[in-house]
Design a protein around this motif. Sequence first.
Motif, mmCIF file in Angstrom:
data_model
loop_
_atom_site.group_PDB
_atom_site.id
_atom_site.type_symbol
_atom_site.label_atom_id
_atom_site.label_comp_id
_atom_site.label_asym_id
_atom_site.label_seq_id
_atom_site.Cartn_x
_atom_site.Cartn_y
_atom_site.Cartn_z
ATOM 1 N N ALA A 227 -4.008 -55.399 46.862
ATOM 2 C CA ALA A 227 -3.814 -54.177 46.083
ATOM 3 C C ALA A 227 -3.104 -54.486 44.769
ATOM 4 C CB ALA A 227 -3.015 -53.159 46.875
ATOM 5 N N ARG A 228 -3.495 -53.776 43.715
ATOM 6 C CA ARG A 228 -2.799 -53.834 42.431
ATOM 7 C C ARG A 228 -1.802 -52.681 42.387
ATOM 8 N NH1 ARG A 228 -6.186 -53.736 36.835
ATOM 9 N NH2 ARG A 228 -7.126 -55.540 37.907
ATOM 10 N N ARG A 229 -0.623 -52.916 41.867
ATOM 11 C CA ARG A 229 0.461 -51.923 41.873
ATOM 12 C C ARG A 229 0.915 -51.635 40.444
ATOM 13 N NH1 ARG A 229 3.483 -48.502 41.805
ATOM 14 N NH2 ARG A 229 5.493 -48.244 42.833
ATOM 15 N N VAL A 230 0.920 -50.334 40.047
ATOM 16 C CA VAL A 230 1.295 -49.920 38.699
ATOM 17 C C VAL A 230 2.163 -48.668 38.781
ATOM 18 C CG1 VAL A 230 0.432 -49.030 36.491
ATOM 19 C CG2 VAL A 230 -0.789 -50.881 37.643
ATOM 20 N N ASP A 231 3.227 -48.621 37.977
ATOM 21 C CA ASP A 231 4.017 -47.403 37.805
ATOM 22 C C ASP A 231 3.694 -46.775 36.457
ATOM 23 O OD1 ASP A 231 5.380 -47.222 40.198
ATOM 24 O OD2 ASP A 231 7.146 -48.294 39.501
ATOM 25 N N ILE A 232 3.747 -45.445 36.408
ATOM 26 C CA ILE A 232 3.547 -44.697 35.168
ATOM 27 C C ILE A 232 4.916 -44.218 34.686
ATOM 28 C CG2 ILE A 232 2.417 -42.737 34.065
ATOM 29 C CD1 ILE A 232 0.442 -44.809 35.121
ATOM 30 N N PRO A 233 5.413 -44.750 33.566
ATOM 31 C CA PRO A 233 6.743 -44.348 33.080
ATOM 32 C C PRO A 233 6.788 -42.867 32.706
ATOM 33 C CG PRO A 233 5.992 -46.369 31.988
ATOM 34 C CD PRO A 233 4.808 -45.803 32.722
ATOM 35 N N ALA A 234 8.007 -42.302 32.801
ATOM 36 C CA ALA A 234 8.266 -40.921 32.370
ATOM 37 C C ALA A 234 7.378 -39.914 33.083
ATOM 38 C CB ALA A 234 8.110 -40.787 30.856
ATOM 39 N N ALA A 235 7.045 -40.200 34.344
ATOM 40 C CA ALA A 235 6.227 -39.284 35.144
ATOM 41 C C ALA A 235 6.839 -39.140 36.522
ATOM 42 C CB ALA A 235 4.789 -39.786 35.247
ATOM 43 N N GLY A 236 6.656 -37.966 37.107
ATOM 44 C CA GLY A 236 7.089 -37.714 38.464
ATOM 45 C C GLY A 236 5.922 -37.784 39.424
ATOM 46 N N HIS A 237 5.738 -36.724 40.207
ATOM 47 C CA HIS A 237 4.736 -36.719 41.276
ATOM 48 C C HIS A 237 3.321 -36.447 40.779
ATOM 49 C CE1 HIS A 237 3.608 -36.628 45.464
ATOM 50 N NE2 HIS A 237 3.103 -35.409 45.369
ATOM 51 N N PRO A 239 1.483 -37.713 37.741
ATOM 52 C CA PRO A 239 1.354 -38.486 36.497
ATOM 53 C C PRO A 239 0.078 -38.203 35.727
ATOM 54 C CG PRO A 239 0.988 -39.896 38.407
ATOM 55 C CD PRO A 239 1.527 -38.586 38.922
ATOM 56 N N ASN A 240 -0.985 -37.780 36.408
ATOM 57 C CA ASN A 240 -2.227 -37.468 35.684
ATOM 58 C C ASN A 240 -2.059 -36.279 34.759
ATOM 59 O OD1 ASN A 240 -2.149 -35.832 38.175
ATOM 60 N ND2 ASN A 240 -4.112 -35.025 37.436
ATOM 61 N N LEU A 241 -1.099 -35.397 35.049
ATOM 62 C CA LEU A 241 -0.818 -34.244 34.211
ATOM 63 C C LEU A 241 0.366 -34.476 33.282
ATOM 64 C CD1 LEU A 241 -1.255 -31.456 36.910
ATOM 65 C CD2 LEU A 241 -2.830 -31.994 35.048
ATOM 66 N N GLU A 242 1.352 -35.242 33.745
ATOM 67 C CA GLU A 242 2.544 -35.490 32.938
ATOM 68 C C GLU A 242 2.305 -36.528 31.857
ATOM 69 O OE1 GLU A 242 6.344 -35.466 35.444
ATOM 70 O OE2 GLU A 242 4.780 -35.877 36.935
ATOM 71 N N GLN A 243 1.570 -37.585 32.199
ATOM 72 C CA GLN A 243 1.284 -38.677 31.265
ATOM 73 C C GLN A 243 -0.201 -39.037 31.366
ATOM 74 O OE1 GLN A 243 3.447 -39.686 29.101
ATOM 75 N NE2 GLN A 243 5.256 -38.686 29.948
ATOM 76 N N PRO A 244 -1.079 -38.123 30.965
ATOM 77 C CA PRO A 244 -2.508 -38.360 31.191
ATOM 78 C C PRO A 244 -3.061 -39.590 30.481
ATOM 79 C CG PRO A 244 -2.160 -36.437 29.786
ATOM 80 C CD PRO A 244 -0.828 -36.814 30.342
ATOM 81 N N ALA A 245 -2.580 -39.898 29.284
ATOM 82 C CA ALA A 245 -3.106 -41.069 28.574
ATOM 83 C C ALA A 245 -2.781 -42.349 29.331
ATOM 84 C CB ALA A 245 -2.549 -41.126 27.157
ATOM 85 N N ALA A 246 -1.543 -42.473 29.822
ATOM 86 C CA ALA A 246 -1.159 -43.676 30.570
ATOM 87 C C ALA A 246 -1.885 -43.739 31.903
ATOM 88 C CB ALA A 246 0.353 -43.688 30.783
ATOM 89 N N PHE A 247 -2.039 -42.599 32.564
ATOM 90 C CA PHE A 247 -2.758 -42.556 33.838
ATOM 91 C C PHE A 247 -4.205 -42.982 33.643
ATOM 92 C CE2 PHE A 247 -5.194 -40.472 37.180
ATOM 93 C CZ PHE A 247 -4.410 -40.665 38.301
ATOM 94 N N ASN A 248 -4.868 -42.401 32.651
ATOM 95 C CA ASN A 248 -6.272 -42.736 32.406
ATOM 96 C C ASN A 248 -6.426 -44.198 32.014
ATOM 97 O OD1 ASN A 248 -6.742 -40.039 32.880
ATOM 98 N ND2 ASN A 248 -7.173 -39.512 30.751
#
Length: 261
Positions: A227-237, A239-248
Amino acid sequence: MARIDTALGAIGVAEAGAGGVPLVFLHGVGSDKSAWAGQVAYFGGSRRTIALDYPGYGESDPSSAGEDAPHDRFAAVILAALAALGVGRFHLCGLSLGGIVAIAIAHRAPARTASLILANTFAVHPDGTAIRDRSVAASSDMAVLARARVPALLAPDPDPALVADLVAVMARIDPAAFRLGSSAVWPANQRDRAAAIAAPTLVLCGAEDRVTPPALSDALAELIPHARRVDIPAAGHLPNLEQPAAFNAALDAFLADLAPA
């Protein structure tokens, strides 16, 4: 927005794009397919992209009797909806409850699962039963529950407009559907299923998630081979809505590294 008839009832669906192996999105317990509107639009520019409602959520029919475990019941319904849509193999992205259902789908249909993106989810939650019990007890008034719950889902200092949108979505969920969804996600224990996943897998988490903290994603990724593991900074539960550019971007990079499909 539309519905697709299946042998297990009508299911709400939103989709865009064409070509390639479809990318399918599964929402969390306090949401519906509309949570993925940004991803459906973005990824629909390059491939067929689909977001689905669970039974009783959004535009779907209520749940009927079926599997003993609600997450397995949801998995069966999602697979039926994908069959009705003519989808064979698929990339599957599930967030929170969606991740639980995605693991169940990969267990049921490994040959059809081209890859998994498991966001803000877990194999087992140490406080799952207690969270389920609190959620069920508070579900009689979904508007009150939504106003209390939504701020805890997000990173500190959230966008007020996002909070208002999420409260509105959660408030309109049928209480019976929410109770079933809560029973599908929080008590789930899929350690063995996670360890058996053969598909390429990306495990994502909002770095500031207080509901399913990054440590649970770490534990999930350790169970899944390669598995590959990634965190999205400045996001809570969410992330697709809080930080959509980083999520995408994280999904883009993961999908680009897979064999052409």
